[in-house]
Design a protein around this motif. Structure first.
Motif, PDB file in Angstrom:
ATOM      1  N   LYS A  12       6.211   0.967  -4.269  1.00 59.75           N
ATOM      2  CA  LYS A  12       4.963   0.485  -3.671  1.00 59.75           C
ATOM      3  C   LYS A  12       5.212  -0.876  -3.036  1.00 59.75           C
ATOM      4  CE  LYS A  12       3.015   0.660  -7.658  1.00 59.75           C
ATOM      5  NZ  LYS A  12       2.031   0.224  -8.673  1.00 59.75           N
ATOM      6  N   ASN A  13       4.826  -1.017  -1.800  1.00 62.18           N
ATOM      7  CA  ASN A  13       4.967  -2.306  -1.109  1.00 62.18           C
ATOM      8  C   ASN A  13       3.627  -2.748  -0.551  1.00 62.18           C
ATOM      9  OD1 ASN A  13       8.190  -2.700   0.689  1.00 62.18           O
ATOM     10  ND2 ASN A  13       7.705  -2.640  -1.484  1.00 62.18           N
ATOM     11  N   SER A  14       3.357  -4.032  -0.675  1.00 61.56           N
ATOM     12  CA  SER A  14       2.234  -4.627   0.050  1.00 61.56           C
ATOM     13  C   SER A  14       2.697  -5.976   0.573  1.00 61.56           C
ATOM     14  CB  SER A  14       1.016  -4.807  -0.859  1.00 61.56           C
ATOM     15  OG  SER A  14       0.048  -5.617  -0.211  1.00 61.56           O
ATOM     16  N   LEU A  70      -4.795  -0.575  -2.674  1.00 61.85           N
ATOM     17  CA  LEU A  70      -3.706   0.259  -3.199  1.00 61.85           C
ATOM     18  C   LEU A  70      -3.931   0.494  -4.685  1.00 61.85           C
ATOM     19  CD1 LEU A  70      -0.959   1.640  -2.994  1.00 61.85           C
ATOM     20  CD2 LEU A  70       0.123  -0.609  -3.069  1.00 61.85           C
ATOM     21  N   SER A  93       9.726   3.454 -11.032  1.00 62.93           N
ATOM     22  CA  SER A  93       8.599   2.914 -10.268  1.00 62.93           C
ATOM     23  C   SER A  93       8.888   1.460  -9.933  1.00 62.93           C
ATOM     24  CB  SER A  93       7.326   3.035 -11.113  1.00 62.93           C
ATOM     25  OG  SER A  93       6.227   2.524 -10.427  1.00 62.93           O
ATOM     26  N   SER A 144      -2.893   2.450  -8.255  1.00 61.37           N
ATOM     27  CA  SER A 144      -1.768   3.068  -8.942  1.00 61.37           C
ATOM     28  C   SER A 144      -2.207   3.493 -10.334  1.00 61.37           C
ATOM     29  CB  SER A 144      -0.625   2.050  -9.029  1.00 61.37           C
ATOM     30  OG  SER A 144       0.486   2.608  -9.688  1.00 61.37           O
ATOM     31  N   THR A 188       0.835  11.018  -3.869  1.00 64.72           N
ATOM     32  CA  THR A 188       0.374   9.926  -3.016  1.00 64.72           C
ATOM     33  C   THR A 188      -0.805  10.425  -2.188  1.00 64.72           C
ATOM     34  OG1 THR A 188       2.652   9.133  -2.838  1.00 64.72           O
ATOM     35  CG2 THR A 188       1.085   8.257  -1.263  1.00 64.72           C
ATOM     36  N   VAL A 242       3.693   3.340   0.466  1.00 65.70           N
ATOM     37  CA  VAL A 242       4.216   3.967  -0.749  1.00 65.70           C
ATOM     38  C   VAL A 242       5.263   4.996  -0.342  1.00 65.70           C
ATOM     39  CG1 VAL A 242       3.673   5.445  -2.727  1.00 65.70           C
ATOM     40  CG2 VAL A 242       2.084   3.624  -2.063  1.00 65.70           C
ATOM     41  N   VAL A 283      -1.611   6.132  -5.608  1.00 68.05           N
ATOM     42  CA  VAL A 283      -0.464   6.879  -6.118  1.00 68.05           C
ATOM     43  C   VAL A 283      -0.689   7.152  -7.601  1.00 68.05           C
ATOM     44  CG1 VAL A 283       0.877   4.757  -6.471  1.00 68.05           C
ATOM     45  CG2 VAL A 283       2.065   6.923  -6.301  1.00 68.05           C
ATOM     46  N   THR A 290       7.443  -1.907  -8.004  1.00 69.39           N
ATOM     47  CA  THR A 290       6.306  -2.595  -7.388  1.00 69.39           C
ATOM     48  C   THR A 290       6.826  -3.860  -6.727  1.00 69.39           C
ATOM     49  OG1 THR A 290       4.793  -1.784  -9.073  1.00 69.39           O
ATOM     50  CG2 THR A 290       4.100  -3.739  -7.847  1.00 69.39           C
ATOM     51  N   THR A 338       1.153  -1.978   4.119  1.00 65.38           N
ATOM     52  CA  THR A 338       0.991  -1.399   2.789  1.00 65.38           C
ATOM     53  C   THR A 338       1.642  -0.026   2.836  1.00 65.38           C
ATOM     54  OG1 THR A 338      -1.119  -2.572   2.591  1.00 65.38           O
ATOM     55  CG2 THR A 338      -0.712  -0.774   1.030  1.00 65.38           C
TER      56      THR A 338
END
Lengths: 332, 332, 332, 332
Positions: free
Chosen positions: A225-227, D144, A146, D146, D213, A211, D223, A148, A209
């Motif tokens: 996961k990106n934001s 978001l 995972s 998680s 997701t 995933v 997610v 982040t 945003t």
């Protein structure tokens, strides 16, 4: 002593200049930039010459170039530098076009000097410690990764428009991190994205945003996961679950001070952005390039690695767009 | 089934009542309190009878008493309970007068039922885990103990006036903790104290902030820090440095939620006060008393332990007053 | 551009050399050391000249000296440098003899260039952030300071014999930290010490584990804990309790990776020793000296500060020796 | 006083029995179990009668039932209990068949007493604190989510075969957590799963590691990561990124003790499994049911909530099976 020419005197070029000049075994001898004052100012700071890229590549006294120019010039400059017999450390991504990047890879086949791509995060002391621990089997067999990765604030929309999109511009770092930690490439990629932070980013056809879920041939799974926005700073964390435990790399904080009051216990935020967070990574990255150039050490991030991360970004972009899982074999 | 009489229906008596009534092997059969409504209300809650202390002690069907009355009655009640053949769990301190406490110890010599003093913190899951780890040599030989013990807010000055002072009333817990963790008593005690939080406490002849340093025959050192006020809650921590490492027991927090914003990363405060923080400790303390009464297990905190902690408080009080180190042998 | 001569090319001299040479506004022009090869090697690394201390002080082109020689030469070199009109940054302690240090202070009265003592910890980002927060009243009025300062391993006994003892050699840093954070000097000092780690240290007349309690005129209290050995690394922490809360500066860790397995959750150790832990502090210290020399900024750690810390070490040494509280006024 | 019948005396029934019997406003009057000794033993412990489910439902003196029987009996028992005019607290899931669960929902429409589903995690002090903070806008607009949810060890394959699969049996908790925290249901669900821990689980047609997701109508993303094995214990964490920050609920640890040695800094593991981790949650859940029954408070987890979580599990199961994103509207 490695004599180095720096192509590109922008923000990231300046980061590298410090390390090139500060290393006992390398010297910054020339700087180029299409914006002359930038090159001039940076060159003056380190006693280097201002030259054009062509002049740098033609100078037989220069051993290696660091390419920190706009992305659309990377492939051409890599090819030209290889043709000129120079070692290359090129910033990511190799290109926004996977086809062009693959052509660059083909054209530089047989290069005699190292070609290295600047995925700096592999050199972060935290992520590299995690990778070593995993490779040494400290948590048994890896099963679920995972990642982040949140930026502190979204870039201007003008930047977004030419960036190639979040998956190629931002998440490409995390694709490479997955390849680094999982020591394999995925077989399928499934992406969702949303322009929830800034509608203008959505209007420009991009997301802010996202995933991505990836599966591997042996059943392992990775999720990224990106934001584009984390109000508290640059959030850069990794967790790897294995058969015997979990490895986690947490954020680096601005300091270790906590304040306990009626309102709770407050600690420092994560280091604000990549210059602070990855300062040591850039130093270690340059050391690795020196080792490859002067000692024949293997290149830790190859041009192939750069192309593969781009292919994964391409697959994610397509998946988010068409709403189905994309096989990496459809792309590569 | 252990039939128990509770002497004292105040705040701490109520804490014990829950555990006595809730344990599968004990029953709360009678409650006394000089303030009749308090006894009545508590007794009703658990279906117990309201009786006087004398009646409880005279009741042959009652196996044990829990003494939670004002401190100046403890010694008399312990002696009377022992004379009546009952097991005793008595709240700390044994007495404010060391001489009286020692007389109580002498008078109960030869008691056939367990006498246990309620130093609840020995039963805290954190401190007991630390103690076990130290006793098992996990950090080699212990060398330097540090106890931090801050209350959330100072008591009313009226309480302070009859409390025996910070060293006998508050730090006595930490003296016992030192005895528990160092498994020995110190040879010298040096104390400083200050009424910096509330001048009225100073006017009453007491201190609200204090540091005590103790040395042991084998060269070990312990330091205890007390404050009557911690704006963020009940601060209860221990650190033990040994030849091979450090053991530390940190605060228990109200929850595990953190909030990261521009202002920093904020987490929960420590559990507010002893009812919350030591809830599990009171349960485990009662279990230990049950084990001593029903299974003949050794008493984990003896009357001697209670007298020794009081002697240390006496030494600290004298040291803070006269401004020199006091040998424990001057006191005991 | 500040032209700097470095007196002393040992371990700490080398730390400073990097920062002097690496700063955009300073230049390392000469290095001296009574051990010629050390000076030669260090000078070569930075393109500086090898000179004697006398030659450096006599060189009118040199603006400032950094004194990193053995302690017993500090006072003489400070006086000579001031006489030569140079700015001075001198490593701690000023001297092992308080009388000599006071004489040095008197002799340099009226110096026109900055004299700064190298208490590097004031420049640690964590401790300086804590100090700022306290000074800004974020926890109300300070009441109780606690400094934990453990070295990873004891020095050789030969070093101990000439060190002036733990209080002058090691705890002097913590005395200065107390002065920095409490912004006042104590009125009384009470110390206990023990040679529990290495009996040879005791045989040499010194201690390896010590606790000092200090009281202030306004009732505040400070406690310092020192140990020459922490198996897990360099333990450097500070806690300051105030009327509205607690500020705590925790250790810096080698990395942020944790591993969760059946055995528990394991994280990295503290940075091993002062070179790692205080790397940023040395950079910031040099910046502060540059600011004082070039911009007339106030000297953040004066020669008076150095003398005061030494006086506190003297008081602690005496207290530990005679077993009673010592007033600072007996010493200064 | 609420008179309660407990249907099912297995592990989870025993958890509830403690809380029913321990609450001042409820009483455990009868226990049923198809395995008679289990019912007998549990009933004896709390002084309750052993009865059949039919007898309990027919007993007019019983106000409410807690259904802790095998899943395939839930729907029938809910309907029968409602028909008998009793309040219902039923363990999750409502059913393994979405159609049957929906039929149960329809059949109980108009029920005059509360029907509540036992999604205990909503009552965990950490997750509920996080939910409140989010609902109060402490991190702005949520974007978001998680959820990390790992069990300590996989169940026996025989259990897996009748469980309905990971998504209905295990992740159903996390689907409900997402609904609780996002305060909306998703529009699309995309799942990948793998039998990487135990091939026998794969042979039984199920997965043991999965990532889901979900996207929401307003662009938000969630997610969920599940693994049937975490060597270090029960890993239960939540993170919610919003426009103004991040809320995170971390694991609860067995204790707060850390040990620092040459090997690193080791702390306690997470609470081992749900009995320990969610002990307080079960107490709070029962309190909420009491409030609904006795005070008319709204039911915090309705039968509709139970049906919705099941529909999400159904969508995830289908997505993982067919390899494409599934719209929730295809399912519900």
């Amino acid at each position: 002593m490695l004599r180095v020419g720096l192509l590109g005197a922008g923000r990231i070029g300046q980061v590298h200049a410090v390390n090139i000049a500060g290393h006992a075994l390398s010297e910054l001898v020339a700087v180029s930039d299409f914006h002359a004052p930038a090159a001039k100012s940076l060159a003056a700071q380190y006693g280097a010459d201002v030259k054009s890229s062509e002049e740098i590549l033609a100078d037989p006294s220069i051993d290696a170039v660091l390419i920190a120019t706009p992305t659309d010039t990377h492939s051409d400059l890599i090819e030209a530098a290889v043709a000129a017999g120079k070692g290359v450390l090129c910033e990511k991504p190799v290109d926004l076009s996977l086809a062009r990047a693959k052509a660059c890879l083909a054209a530089t086949d047989g290069a005699t000097k190292p070609i290295m791509i600047g995925f700096n995060r592999r050199f972060d002391p935290n992520f590299s410690a995690l990778q070593r621990a995993a490779a040494q089997g400290e948590i048994g067999k890896a099963e679920l990764l995972s990642v982040t990765s949140f930026d502190p604030a979204p870039p201007p929309v003008d930047y977004v428009k030419v960036s190639g999109g979040l998956f190629r511009d931002m998440m490409i770092h995390d694709f490479d991190m997955a390849n680094f930690l999982m020591r394999d490439t995925p077989i399928s990629i499934s992406a969702v994205g949303s322009a929830i932070i800034d509608p203008a980013i959505g209007a420009a056809g991009d997301v802010d945003t996202a995933v991505v879920t990836m599966t591997y041939g042996d059943g392992r799974i990775a999720v990224i996961k990106n934001s584009r926005r984390a109000a508290y700073g640059y959030d850069q964390r990794v967790e790897l679950l294995g058969s015997e435990g979990l490895l986690a790399a947490d954020n680096m904080l601005e300091n270790t001070v906590s304040k306990s009051t009626k309102a709770g216990v407050t600690g420092a935020k994560p280091e604000h952005f990549f210059l602070e967070r990855y300062q040591k990574a850039y130093v270690a990255e340059w050391q690795a390039f020196i080792d490859a150039m002067l000692n024949g050490a293997p290149v830790p991030v190859s041009l192939e690695d750069g192309v593969m991360a781009l292919a994964m970004a391409e697959a994610a972009t397509r998946s988010a767009s068409v709403g189905r899982t994309v096989l990496l074999s459809e792309i590569v």
